[in-house]
Design an enzyme around this catalytic site. Structure first.
Site, PDB file in Angstrom:
ATOM      1  N   CYS A  91       4.460 -25.827  38.483  1.00 12.78           N
ATOM      2  CA  CYS A  91       3.799 -26.200  39.741  1.00 12.78           C
ATOM      3  C   CYS A  91       2.971 -25.094  40.373  1.00 12.78           C
ATOM      4  O   CYS A  91       2.131 -25.370  41.230  1.00 12.78           O
ATOM      5  CB  CYS A  91       4.838 -26.677  40.750  1.00 12.78           C
ATOM      6  SG  CYS A  91       5.717 -28.166  40.224  1.00 12.78           S
ATOM      7  N   HIS A 358       0.872 -34.172  44.840  1.00 12.95           N
ATOM      8  CA  HIS A 358       1.046 -32.890  44.161  1.00 12.95           C
ATOM      9  C   HIS A 358       0.510 -32.990  42.732  1.00 12.95           C
ATOM     10  O   HIS A 358       1.245 -33.306  41.804  1.00 12.95           O
ATOM     11  CB  HIS A 358       2.541 -32.550  44.176  1.00 12.95           C
ATOM     12  CG  HIS A 358       2.945 -31.329  43.436  1.00 12.95           C
ATOM     13  ND1 HIS A 358       2.089 -30.290  43.124  1.00 12.95           N
ATOM     14  CD2 HIS A 358       4.171 -30.962  42.942  1.00 12.95           C
ATOM     15  CE1 HIS A 358       2.754 -29.353  42.473  1.00 12.95           C
ATOM     16  NE2 HIS A 358       4.016 -29.736  42.347  1.00 12.95           N
ATOM     17  N   CYS A 388       7.496 -23.552  44.905  1.00 15.61           N
ATOM     18  CA  CYS A 388       8.658 -23.569  44.037  1.00 15.61           C
ATOM     19  C   CYS A 388       8.198 -23.981  42.643  1.00 15.61           C
ATOM     20  O   CYS A 388       7.127 -24.569  42.482  1.00 15.61           O
ATOM     21  CB  CYS A 388       9.722 -24.515  44.566  1.00 15.61           C
ATOM     22  SG  CYS A 388       9.192 -26.233  44.744  1.00 15.61           S
TER      23      CYS A 388
END
Length: 402
Positions: A91, A358, A388
């Protein structure tokens, strides 16, 4: 040592990551090329002066596979002398692409670099690239592998966040995002995605649900309870954290990040390169860091990497005006605010991935751009951006206006 400056940034709108999403017809390379073209055209950029293109992509397989950075150079019509590369730190890939580009400039080896990321989650499914961590027992068992959603519920359980806490945060994210669009805060940075005929396909984030309230969220079932109970991952979580009797499942589709398509790009360069190209620096990359964190909790890396980054930069929390942390799950941001006792009015002030979605490989570059725009809008100076990361990691960057 040369400093690395941000000269511009753009992103596409985020399209719902499903077959009926507006961007489903657009391949990942075309999404990325849209942002590269926008940086070139907005800045009158001589692309032969670009030393590299660094793009994050979390599932670089199929049409997004190979080296999508170089393919995007071709698709955007950049000079063929421009190389390209694809990186993957899950991510944080988009933010790490910016950090790597900045490091190239700081080292004096490159003068002008485009960095960012792309993900077409409607065309290349989440997890399509597989991975050794969940598949190989010798790796998974000692490191307490579990799905991210169960880890998010573990964080909520361990640090005392209720279903109502997480839902309230999600409602606020939706409200802030809706107001940001209403106020036109994204208008200078979001570039529309168009088809081959030049007709706009999407010019606004598609995943938002501004009508969301506590009552509508209360009707949703916890998304990770079944895999936690039937899949045995609750037992793994309790084994890793025996101080807990059981895992309370509080996350669902409404308080977790949305699956979307999108791309982002940031123009990074030295002061000399910027002057030569007639560009005005908007901010500088002050510091960045990466860290490994506990794999069972998995998503608390932003806390650990922020402590490391501030220590390395010889800065304090009071030196940061705005914080931007990816809203992978509500508990991730709630834990970050709790750990540093932050004023919520300084965190994700324009909403985040719970409302907008996202697009894994692109998000880091997107939120860096979002907080830079907000620093300028509020006439503030310094922001910290962090995400994160799967498998227990964290990446963070501090930017400072110039």
């Amino acid at each position: 040592m040369p400093e690395a400056y941000i000269y511009d940034h753009v992103r596409t709108p985020r399209g719902r990551g499903k077959k009926d999403g507006a961007l489903h017809e657009v391949p990942a390379v075309r999404l990325a090329a849209t942002t590269l073209e926008a940086l070139r055209d907005r800045n009158g950029l001589d692309t032969s002066k670009v030393d590299d293109v660094v793009l994050g992509c979390v599932d670089p397989v199929g049409e997004a596979g190979g080296d999508i950075g170089r393919a995007s150079v071709f698709a955007a019509g950049y000079d063929t002398s421009v190389p390209g590369m694809q990186i993957n730190r899950f991510c944080a890939s988009g933010l790490d692409a910016v950090n790597m580009a900045s490091a190239q400039v700081m080292a004096g080896q490159h003068k002008l670099v485009v960095a960012g990321g792309v993900e077409s989650m409607s065309r290349v499914g989440l997890g399509a690239s597989g991975g050794a961590w969940p598949i190989e027992p010798q790796v998974a068992i000692p490191s307490y592998f579990m799905p991210q959603g169960v880890s998010a519920d573990l964080i909520a359980t361990k640090y005392g966040f209720s279903r109502d806490d997480c839902d309230a945060y999600a409602v606020e994210s939706q409200k802030r995002t809706a107001k940001s669009w209403q106020d036109g805060r994204f208008k200078n940075s979001v570039v529309p995605v168009k088809d081959i005929n030049g007709i706009t396909i999407l010019d606004r984030d598609e995943h938002m649900r501004p009508e969301t309230d506590m009552q509508s969220l209360a009707s949703l079932n916890a998304s990770f309870e079944l895999m936690g109970n039937m899949g045995g991952f609750d037992a793994v979580a309790v084994q890793a954290h025996p101080e807990l009797e059981a895992i309370k499942h509080v996350h669902h589709a409404g308080n977790s990040s949305g699956i979307v398509d999108g791309a982002a790009a940031v123009l990074i360069g030295s002061r000399t390169a910027g002057r030569s190209a007639g560009l005005k620096a908007r901010a500088r990359i002050k510091a960045f860091a990466n860290i490994g964190s506990e794999p069972a909790l998995m998503l608390t890396g932003p806390v650990d990497v922020t402590e490391k980054l501030l220590r390395n930069a010889k800065m304090d929390l009071k030196d940061i005006d705005l914080f931007e942390i990816n809203e992978a799950f509500a508990a991730v941001v709630l834990r970050y605010q709790q750990a540093f006792d932050l004023d919520p009015e300084t965190v994700n002030v324009n909403g985040g991935a719970i409302a907008m979605g996202h697009p894994l490989g692109a998000t880091g570059a997107m939120i860096l751009g979002t907080v830079l725009d907000e620093l300028e809008r509020r006439d503030l100076n310094t922001a910290l951006v962090t995400l994160c990361i799967g498998a227990g990691m964290g990446t963070a960057t501090i930017i400072e206006r110039v």
